[in-house]
Design an enzyme around this catalytic site. Sequence first.
Site, short mmCIF file in Angstrom:
data_model
loop_
_atom_site.label_atom_id
_atom_site.label_comp_id
_atom_site.label_asym_id
_atom_site.label_seq_id
_atom_site.Cartn_x
_atom_site.Cartn_y
_atom_site.Cartn_z
CE LYS A 150 -1.34 2.96 13.78
NZ LYS A 150 -1.72 2.14 12.62
CE LYS B 182 -6.38 7.27 6.05
NZ LYS B 182 -6.38 7.48 7.51
CB SER C 223 -10.71 1.32 9.66
OG SER C 223 -10.08 1.31 8.39
CB ALA C 224 -13.52 1.57 4.89
CG ASP C 225 -8.28 -0.50 6.60
OD1 ASP C 225 -8.58 0.15 5.59
OD2 ASP C 225 -7.24 -0.29 7.27
CD GLU D 51 -1.12 0.75 3.61
OE1 GLU D 51 -1.59 1.88 3.41
OE2 GLU D 51 -1.28 0.12 4.67
CG ASP E 269 -12.89 6.76 13.32
OD1 ASP E 269 -12.82 5.98 12.34
OD2 ASP E 269 -12.02 7.63 13.56
CB VAL F 57 -5.63 -1.69 4.71
CG1 VAL F 57 -6.07 -3.15 4.68
CG2 VAL F 57 -4.27 -1.56 5.38
N1 PSU Z 1 -1.53 1.54 10.16
C1 PSU Z 1 -0.27 2.03 10.21
N2 PSU Z 1 0.11 3.02 9.39
C2 PSU Z 1 -0.76 3.54 8.50
C3 PSU Z 1 -2.08 3.00 8.44
C4 PSU Z 1 -2.41 2.00 9.28
O1 PSU Z 1 0.51 1.58 11.00
O2 PSU Z 1 -0.38 4.46 7.77
C5 PSU Z 1 -3.03 3.49 7.38
C6 PSU Z 1 -3.42 2.31 6.48
O3 PSU Z 1 -3.39 2.75 5.14
C7 PSU Z 1 -4.84 1.97 6.91
C8 PSU Z 1 -5.35 3.34 7.28
O4 PSU Z 1 -5.59 1.38 5.92
O5 PSU Z 1 -4.24 3.96 7.95
C9 PSU Z 1 -6.56 3.28 8.15
O6 PSU Z 1 -7.11 4.56 8.22
P1 PSU Z 1 -8.60 4.79 8.76
O7 PSU Z 1 -8.53 4.41 10.21
O8 PSU Z 1 -8.81 6.27 8.56
O9 PSU Z 1 -9.50 3.92 7.95
MN MN Z 2 -11.72 6.25 10.44
#
Ligand code: PSU
Ligand code: MN
Length: 296
Positions: free
Chosen positions: A158, A85, A139-141, A24, A137, A105
């Site tokens: 994390k 992003k 994540s869409a992941d 990614e 909140d 992701v």
């Molecule tokens: N975890 C990390 N570093 C990152 C991310 C996740 O250690 O940069 C990034 C990844 O691209 C992940 C995104 O898909 O953050 C998730 O963001 P959000 O919570 O806004 O969906």
């Molecule tokens: Mn988010």
Amino acid sequence: MTTLHIADEVAAALAENRPVVALESTILSHGLPAPRNLAVAARLEEVVRKAGAVPATIAVLDGVPRIGLSSAELDRVCNAGDLVKLSLRDLGPAYALGRSGATTVASTTALAHQAGIRVFATGGLGGVHRGARETWDVSADLDVVATTPVLIVCSGVKSILDMGATLEVLETRSVPVVGYRTSRFPAFYRRESEFDVPWRVENPAEAAAVFAAGGRGMLLANPIPAAFEMEAELHDRLLAEGLRKLVDQDVRGKDVTPVLLEHFHTASEGVSLDANEELVVNNASVAADVAVELFR
Ligand code: PSU
Ligand code: MN
């Protein structure tokens, strides 16, 4: 729908049924500072090649989804500073409006699948944020890994997230979570969290077999190499500070993860940067070994 631009090397590997590993770009543009990000990008591609697979770093440049980047394109992702992003929902707007952005992701997994790539290495998966009961909140992941048959190698999530809630959602959405030589779910900067994983494998062949048998997306949870694990005390202090910063600066939505990472990197004077680099490189190496086994 917009057509993918697949780099020659990646297209050849896919056509000849040789292993490819997706990588990614958000960890490069939003997760690591320049010039460190470019060095990490190069190392990631190098370890994948060394294991006998072809790396495909994914990003959207000038509205074109690119599967596999040239060195000039990698340089742009790492140094342009103006990349947005892009999660999965952002792809349509980025394509139509000709924008450039780094894929998360969620979007990387979807694009990898669209290109026919089955294995993807990253650092940490996005998940359920602390306070999600109020903020929603999540994540869409999580949604994409539940609906897309791609194996994702990561170091857990994390500790800035609500790990227990994240694991519950993964169970609800029927995502297999498999520990790579571990019985504990890894916590990114730390090798272990307080949570167990339901399954464990000992080698790339077992991981490949589990993925092939399941026929759906899965998480292969690979702990950070022991030599680079952050000390618990430092980790817990940075986390508490980072969470306070989010409240003080009223950070929300997609900015939460980059702001927390940035705090870790500056406040630890680089300790978290080394940790982050080594865990992603290690994940890319394991992902390549698994991809090689998948095609054996
Ligand atoms: N975890 C990390 N570093 C990152 C991310 C996740 O250690 O940069 C990034 C990844 O691209 C992940 C995104 O898909 O953050 C998730 O963001 P959000 O919570 O806004 O969906
Ligand atoms: Mn988010």
